[in-house]
Motif scaffolding. Structure first.
Motif, PDB file in Angstrom:
ATOM      1  N   GLY A  86      42.851  42.098  55.291  1.00 52.10           N
ATOM      2  CA  GLY A  86      41.916  41.682  56.335  1.00 52.10           C
ATOM      3  C   GLY A  86      40.524  42.215  56.137  1.00 52.10           C
ATOM      4  N   SER A  87      40.350  43.107  55.163  1.00 49.89           N
ATOM      5  CA  SER A  87      39.035  43.691  54.917  1.00 49.89           C
ATOM      6  C   SER A  87      38.127  42.687  54.210  1.00 49.89           C
ATOM      7  CB  SER A  87      39.194  44.951  54.067  1.00 49.89           C
ATOM      8  OG  SER A  87      37.938  45.418  53.631  1.00 49.89           O
ATOM      9  N   LYS A  88      36.909  42.568  54.657  1.00 51.30           N
ATOM     10  CA  LYS A  88      35.946  41.657  54.026  1.00 51.30           C
ATOM     11  C   LYS A  88      35.630  42.111  52.601  1.00 51.30           C
ATOM     12  CE  LYS A  88      33.642  40.056  58.242  1.00 51.30           C
ATOM     13  NZ  LYS A  88      32.356  39.953  58.956  1.00 51.30           N
ATOM     14  N   LEU A  89      35.573  43.428  52.391  1.00 52.69           N
ATOM     15  CA  LEU A  89      35.268  43.937  51.056  1.00 52.69           C
ATOM     16  C   LEU A  89      36.338  43.517  50.058  1.00 52.69           C
ATOM     17  CD1 LEU A  89      33.636  45.690  49.128  1.00 52.69           C
ATOM     18  CD2 LEU A  89      34.963  47.674  49.918  1.00 52.69           C
ATOM     19  N   ARG A  91      38.353  40.933  50.262  1.00 51.86           N
ATOM     20  CA  ARG A  91      38.264  39.481  50.021  1.00 51.86           C
ATOM     21  C   ARG A  91      37.140  39.146  49.051  1.00 51.86           C
ATOM     22  NH1 ARG A  91      39.324  39.012  55.767  1.00 51.86           N
ATOM     23  NH2 ARG A  91      37.130  38.538  56.139  1.00 51.86           N
ATOM     24  N   TRP A  92      36.010  39.850  49.163  1.00 53.80           N
ATOM     25  CA  TRP A  92      34.906  39.610  48.227  1.00 53.80           C
ATOM     26  C   TRP A  92      35.300  40.016  46.808  1.00 53.80           C
ATOM     27  CZ3 TRP A  92      30.733  36.806  48.305  1.00 53.80           C
ATOM     28  CH2 TRP A  92      30.175  36.404  49.525  1.00 53.80           C
TER      29      TRP A  92
END
Length: 397
Positions: A86-89, A91-92
């Motif tokens: 769920g972390s945006k980092l 996913r990037w």
């Protein structure tokens, strides 16, 4: 006189004259009305006076409701993998990794890089040998692949088939007066006149099965039929432990114009079929080579003494067999029909004698090109059939 005014509700009066049964029903009706009034009083209406002597139904104390308690339940913590995904980092980072993989694939696909099918690092301890095949013989074997790399000018891949000690590689370079293996490959590639023919060398029938030992020799002169380019010499192959790959561990130069000798002692003939008749037999294969213009392969089907080959060349007014095949190829009008001559039913079985004849006029149905005359075939010690004699036949037979 009775006063008509009363403090309570009016009660219905029975008729003056009534029999006992009617009186009883009337009284029950009155009691029913009284009970209805009592029920209305309990539901919130004004209390009503009960008839004398009637206490009504026993009253019940009001029910006491228990107090309402609110219970707060602490939610269970999320699993760590859900928190990470769920972390945006994260996913990037995943997106950047995917883009990098796609970019690498696109670069290798359109701008070079090694063929993925060729990258198979040898586990036998030989550095640099990343494309060594697991076969010694055949087009997919080490020598067959080596000829293919020369035909395509793939100098690095060809030289990677040598052992890492460098001795065989240097012998190969010296044999072709080159400073190193890569330079020798580039020079040999320039001498290839027909890539498709050159990369499909023919192996002797004795090499249809892989060797039983861990070391074997493949001679370009004795074991191969090479068309469309130079012969490359004699290779000593060694099977590697673990990977099972065959690499070139030694090399020996051979004369550039060496005749190819088969195991039956017939020079030039390393591709003689094991059948006399049929499309896979010697005569059927000869017609196929003429249809494709493969002059060297066609002429290799004659015995090594050269007499039958010269008779064939003279029958078509050519200086030699190769020139005759080239001229006959120019007369082929339909390759697919010409390379499939029809044999008679009596030739469905192989001959029982060691010598047989096949007449293009009497025995074959030929379409799409010229008839090639009468062939005398002899059975060899290596169980192949060669053209040992030849007789011309009329073109309009």
């Amino acid at each position: 006189m009775t006063d008509s005014t009363s403090n309570g509700p009016q009660q219905p009066q029975p008729p003056a004259e009534i029999d006992p049964e009617q009186l009883r029903q009337f009284q029950e009706f009155q009691r029913f009305q009284d009970y209805q009034r009592f029920q209305q009083a309990r539901e919130g209406h004004a209390p009503l006076a009960l008839p004398p002597g009637d206490t009504g139904p026993a009253s019940q104390p009001p029910a006491v409701q228990p107090p309402i308690q609110t219970v707060y339940v602490k939610p269970a913590p999320k699993p760590m993998w859900q928190i990470i995904l769920g972390s945006k980092l994260v996913r990037w980072l995943v997106m950047l990794l995917i883009l990098a993989l796609l970019g690498g694939y696109a670069y290798n696909r359109w701008f070079g890089g090694d063929d993925p099918g060729d990258i198979a690092v040898d586990s036998g301890g030989n550095k640099g040998n990343v494309i060594a095949p697991t076969n010694a013989y055949g087009l997919q074997g080490t020598v067959g692949i080596f000829y293919k790399h020369v035909s395509q000018g793939s100098d690095s891949r060809a030289c990677n088939l040598f052992a890492d000690d460098g001795r065989a590689r240097q012998k190969f370079a010296t044999a072709f007066s080159a400073p190193d293996c890569q330079a020798a490959i580039r020079s040999l590639h320039d001498q290839v006149s027909n890539v498709s023919d050159y990369e499909q060398v023919y192996f002797a029938d004795t090499m249809l099965k892989e060797p039983l030992t861990n070391t074997t020799t493949v001679s370009s002169c004795k074991d191969l039929t090479v068309v469309g380019g130079p012969r490359l010499g004699k290779f000593v192959l060694t099977k590697q432990s673990g990977s099972g790959a065959w690499i070139i561990t030694d090399y020996e130069a051979e004369p550039a114009g060496c005749p190819a000798v088969d195991s039956g002692g017939n020079k030039g003939n390393v591709i003689a079929p094991v059948n006399a008749y049929g499309l896979q037999g010697t005569v059927g294969t000869f017609y196929k080579h003429v249809s494709q213009g493969s002059s060297a392969q066609a002429c290799a089907l004659f015995t090594g003494d050269g007499r039958a080959k010269q008779k064939f060349a003279a029958a078509f007014s050519a200086p030699d067999c190769e020139a005759a095949v080239t001229a006959l190829h120019g007369q082929v009008t339909n390759v697919s029909d010409y390379e499939q001559p029809l044999f008679p039913d009596r030739m469905l079985k192989e001959p029982t004698t060691s010598v047989t004849e096949v007449s293009s006029c009497k025995d074959l149905t030929v379409s799409g090109g010229p008839r090639l005359g009468k062939f005398v075939l002899s059975y060899q010690d290596n169980k192949t059939w060669l053209i040992s004699d030849y007789a011309a036949e009329t073109a309009a037979c």
